[in-house]
Design an enzyme around this catalytic site. Structure first.
Site, PDB file in Angstrom:
ATOM      1  N   LYS A  22       0.828  -1.213   0.000  1.00 44.91           N
ATOM      2  CA  LYS A  22       0.000   0.000   0.000  1.00 44.91           C
ATOM      3  C   LYS A  22       0.862   1.262   0.000  1.00 44.91           C
ATOM      4  CE  LYS A  22      -1.710   1.518   4.049  1.00 44.91           C
ATOM      5  NZ  LYS A  22      -1.419   2.907   4.450  1.00 44.91           N
ATOM      6  N   ASN A  23       1.826   1.315   0.904  1.00 47.41           N
ATOM      7  CA  ASN A  23       2.593   2.554   1.073  1.00 47.41           C
ATOM      8  C   ASN A  23       3.629   2.780  -0.023  1.00 47.41           C
ATOM      9  OD1 ASN A  23       1.045   3.138   3.248  1.00 47.41           O
ATOM     10  ND2 ASN A  23       2.600   2.668   4.796  1.00 47.41           N
ATOM     11  N   CYS A 122      -4.915  12.872  12.929  1.00 45.02           N
ATOM     12  CA  CYS A 122      -5.628  11.602  12.825  1.00 45.02           C
ATOM     13  C   CYS A 122      -5.424  10.831  14.114  1.00 45.02           C
ATOM     14  CB  CYS A 122      -5.186  10.805  11.604  1.00 45.02           C
ATOM     15  SG  CYS A 122      -3.584  10.081  11.790  1.00 45.02           S
ATOM     16  N   ARG A 127       0.437  14.798  12.972  1.00 49.32           N
ATOM     17  CA  ARG A 127       0.930  14.576  11.620  1.00 49.32           C
ATOM     18  C   ARG A 127       0.875  15.811  10.708  1.00 49.32           C
ATOM     19  NH1 ARG A 127      -1.233   8.837   9.591  1.00 49.32           N
ATOM     20  NH2 ARG A 127       0.621   8.958   8.275  1.00 49.32           N
ATOM     21  N   ASP A 310       4.837   0.851  12.066  1.00 48.14           N
ATOM     22  CA  ASP A 310       3.673   0.143  11.523  1.00 48.14           C
ATOM     23  C   ASP A 310       3.593  -1.316  11.986  1.00 48.14           C
ATOM     24  OD1 ASP A 310       2.856   2.431  10.265  1.00 48.14           O
ATOM     25  OD2 ASP A 310       3.576   1.869   8.279  1.00 48.14           O
ATOM     26  N   ARG A 402      -8.681  -0.596   4.510  1.00 50.88           N
ATOM     27  CA  ARG A 402      -7.793   0.396   3.894  1.00 50.88           C
ATOM     28  C   ARG A 402      -6.444  -0.210   3.557  1.00 50.88           C
ATOM     29  NH1 ARG A 402      -7.450   5.886   7.026  1.00 50.88           N
ATOM     30  NH2 ARG A 402      -6.175   6.182   5.189  1.00 50.88           N
TER      31      ARG A 402
HETATM   32  N1  EPU Z   1       6.184  14.986  10.505  1.00 51.04           N
HETATM   33  C1  EPU Z   1       6.140  16.344  10.756  1.00 51.04           C
HETATM   34  N2  EPU Z   1       6.076  17.210   9.688  1.00 51.04           N
HETATM   35  C2  EPU Z   1       6.058  16.773   8.401  1.00 51.04           C
HETATM   36  C3  EPU Z   1       6.090  15.385   8.146  1.00 51.04           C
HETATM   37  C4  EPU Z   1       6.164  14.516   9.227  1.00 51.04           C
HETATM   38  O1  EPU Z   1       6.161  16.787  11.923  1.00 51.04           O
HETATM   39  O2  EPU Z   1       5.976  17.620   7.494  1.00 51.04           O
HETATM   40  C5  EPU Z   1       6.272  14.049  11.635  1.00 51.04           C
HETATM   41  C6  EPU Z   1       5.026  13.173  11.772  1.00 51.04           C
HETATM   42  O3  EPU Z   1       4.004  13.822  12.498  1.00 51.04           O
HETATM   43  C7  EPU Z   1       5.586  11.944  12.473  1.00 51.04           C
HETATM   44  C8  EPU Z   1       6.999  11.835  11.878  1.00 51.04           C
HETATM   45  O4  EPU Z   1       7.307  13.125  11.363  1.00 51.04           O
HETATM   46  O5  EPU Z   1       5.666  12.181  13.852  1.00 51.04           O
HETATM   47  C9  EPU Z   1       7.163  10.807  10.775  1.00 51.04           C
HETATM   48  O6  EPU Z   1       6.091  10.914   9.869  1.00 51.04           O
HETATM   49  P1  EPU Z   1       6.194  10.543   8.313  1.00 51.04           P
HETATM   50  O7  EPU Z   1       6.064  11.787   7.529  1.00 51.04           O
HETATM   51  O8  EPU Z   1       7.374   9.687   8.075  1.00 51.04           O
HETATM   52  O9  EPU Z   1       4.868   9.677   8.141  1.00 51.04           O
HETATM   53  P2  EPU Z   1       3.983   9.637   6.825  1.00 51.04           P
HETATM   54  O10 EPU Z   1       4.875   9.808   5.663  1.00 51.04           O
HETATM   55  O11 EPU Z   1       2.814  10.523   6.981  1.00 51.04           O
HETATM   56  C10 EPU Z   1       4.231   7.079   6.333  1.00 51.04           C
HETATM   57  C11 EPU Z   1       3.308   5.914   6.190  1.00 51.04           C
HETATM   58  C12 EPU Z   1       2.741   5.560   7.554  1.00 51.04           C
HETATM   59  C13 EPU Z   1       3.915   5.210   8.472  1.00 51.04           C
HETATM   60  C14 EPU Z   1       4.894   6.386   8.533  1.00 51.04           C
HETATM   61  C15 EPU Z   1       6.142   6.096   9.353  1.00 51.04           C
HETATM   62  C16 EPU Z   1       2.472   6.213   3.940  1.00 51.04           C
HETATM   63  C17 EPU Z   1       1.343   6.531   3.041  1.00 51.04           C
HETATM   64  N3  EPU Z   1       2.243   6.281   5.261  1.00 51.04           N
HETATM   65  O12 EPU Z   1       3.453   8.139   6.857  1.00 51.04           O
HETATM   66  O13 EPU Z   1       1.920   4.407   7.378  1.00 51.04           O
HETATM   67  O14 EPU Z   1       3.444   4.915   9.766  1.00 51.04           O
HETATM   68  O15 EPU Z   1       5.304   6.750   7.204  1.00 51.04           O
HETATM   69  O16 EPU Z   1       6.823   5.009   8.843  1.00 51.04           O
HETATM   70  O17 EPU Z   1       3.564   5.870   3.477  1.00 51.04           O
HETATM   71  C18 EPU Z   1       0.195   2.896   7.901  1.00 51.04           C
HETATM   72  O18 EPU Z   1       0.424   2.312   6.834  1.00 51.04           O
HETATM   73  O19 EPU Z   1      -0.562   2.417   8.782  1.00 51.04           O
HETATM   74  C19 EPU Z   1       0.813   4.211   8.162  1.00 51.04           C
HETATM   75  C20 EPU Z   1       0.363   5.045   9.084  1.00 51.04           C
END
Ligand code: EPU
Length: 422
Positions: A22-23, A122, A127, A310, A402
């Site tokens: 998915k990711n 969320c 996030r 995850d 999802r």
């Molecule tokens: N963060 C910020 N600012 C930003 C971006 C991130 O403060 O601009 C913080 C987030 O709040 C969090 C940390 O940085 O505390 C890491 O977040 P990241 O951006 O890496 O998460 P994401 O890209 O939104 C993806 C996966 C998530 C997975 C995380 C961490 C996708 C679509 N989603 O989310 O997957 O948990 O990386 O590995 O790739 C899931 O599949 O259940 C899921 C939540």
């Protein structure tokens, strides 16, 4: 609303096919926005989040063709963004799926403008997307955040040296996609090293992008004037793989997962071996044989290649019935222990202190009605339900739809007593 009814106590046994990730698929579908030529993806998982992303792209003027396959075989999706005419991701769609923010970078790079609803907080944390915005601004985009939307404009993005304050997976992906069409070189420092970032980079390179260093923490992108079409097979879902391994481990089972890759799962496999499981990695498959009782394992989540956030919830389910006490530290998301209270309803002994959970293994869990709060929390409740004595009823399973393709079919094929009820 659908619920999942599980009668626990059956050790899982047999073989199932792992679906595409998915990711990895979500950013890859967005990469098709970067070119006027058609891009074809195979091994696309049949999931609600993928459906949402395809709907979002379609309302932007992207032509979408999806050939559905049987569970585990992978859909084929062809996207043609030559008629892209509406660079807007509306609130109604973004609110159901945060990954919609992944259209921001490709849209502004290709069309010079994008309007994307700000994703809200969320269940697992606030996030924010400030790092996505900071990176695009450094590349010369003018960005206004107004009326709940990120409105970005740029005649042509310019290559820049980018440094993110924390490791962000979708942040790295968004900036890497945008940089492909920017003028000159972009360097992303502190980049996410997740295998999904590498899968995306491989596809972008097949589309004509010039990227080096993906998989490391410095990614270099030389911008090009245009990208072209390509065909790309989506990598296997490492979190789905890990989830089935945990389910087999917790139930004392023995399974073989096909179409799976062990190379992106080192941290998880290492911990499963510490629980006492025997694991054999084959070329495209993974076998697991569980001991009679698991040993508790402590974990600390962190960006790849460390233990993935995850998989934290699924390991909490394992630790709930293992021998000993585990200390589990969540360092990525500030509110990702929602499954703990539900596991406690099934008889688990868990204490939470800030970002740390202390899980004392108990000899057995008892079935009860529990509520799924997010995707991975739901997966941990399924594992606990498979272990618990008697029936477990899991509510709000739309979270599972999802991210887990054909969950009931796959678990039933492994011998589980599981069905969907109204
Ligand atoms: N963060 C910020 N600012 C930003 C971006 C991130 O403060 O601009 C913080 C987030 O709040 C969090 C940390 O940085 O505390 C890491 O977040 P990241 O951006 O890496 O998460 P994401 O890209 O939104 C993806 C996966 C998530 C997975 C995380 C961490 C996708 C679509 N989603 O989310 O997957 O948990 O990386 O590995 O790739 C899931 O599949 O259940 C899921 C939540």
């Amino acid at each position: 609303m659908d619920k999942l009814l599980i009668a626990g106590g059956v050790p899982l046994s047999g073989e199932v096919a792992i679906s595409g990730a998915k990711n990895a698929a979500l950013p890859l579908l967005c990469a098709a926005l970067l070119t006027r030529e058609a891009v074809t993806f195979t091994n696309v998982p049949h999931l609600n989040d993928i459906g949402t992303m395809l709907k979002l792209l379609a309302q932007m003027g992207v032509k979408v063709a999806r050939e559905a396959a049987r569970v585990g075989a992978g859909d084929t999706v062809t996207l043609d963004a030559s008629g892209l005419d509406n660079a807007v991701a509306p609130y109604e769609m973004v609110k159901t799926m945060r990954a919609s923010i992944l259209v921001l970078g490709p849209l502004v790079a290709r069309t010079g403008e994008a309007k994307v609803s700000l994703p809200g907080g969320c269940a697992i944390g606030a996030r924010p997307v400030d790092q996505h915005i900071k990176g695009l601004t450094a590349m010369g985009a003018e960005i206004a955040v107004e009326h709940g939307y990120v409105h970005a404009r740029a005649t042509r993005l310019k290559g820049a040296r980018l440094f993110t304050d924390m490791v962000t997976v979708t942040g790295t992906e968004n900036l890497m996609m945008a940089a492909c069409l920017a003028e000159g070189e972009t360097v992303i420092e502190n980049a996410a090293r997740e295998p999904e970032v590498v899968d995306l980079a491989n596809c972008l390179v097949a589309m004509g992008a010039r990227i080096s260093g993906a998989g490391g923490d410095v990614i270099r992108i030389q911008g090009v004037d245009a990208l072209h079409g390509a065909t790309h097979r989506i990598m296997p879902d490492r979190i789905e793989t890990g989830t089935y391994l945990c389910a087999a481990a917790a139930t004392g089972g023995e399974i073989r997962l096909t179409g799976a890759s062990a190379t992106s799962l080192d941290a998880v496999i290492d911990k499963l071996m510490d629980t006492g499981c025997e694991i054999i990695a084959e070329r495209d498959a993974i076998r697991l044989k569980a001991p009679r009782r698991l040993t508790a394992v402590s974990i600390r989540t962190a960006p790849y290649p460390a233990f993935p956030t995850d998989m934290q919830a699924q390991f909490m389910a394992i630790n709930a019935v293992a021998d000993g006490t585990a200390v589990m530290r969540e360092t990525i998301f500030e509110n990702r222990f929602m499954h703990a209270v539900e596991l406690i309803r099934l008889g688990a002994d868990i204490k939470i202190d800030g970002n740390t959970a202390f899980v004392k293994g108990v000899p057995k869990l008892d079935g009860a009605t529990v509520m799924a709060t997010d995707l991975r929390a739901s997966a941990s409740l399924v594992i606990a339900g498979l272990v618990a004595q008697g029936e477990t009823l899991i509510e709000r399973i739309y979270h599972l739809d999802r991210g887990y393709e054909g969950l009931e079919q796959k678990l039933a094929a492994l011998g589980a007593n599981i069905r969907r009820v109204k």
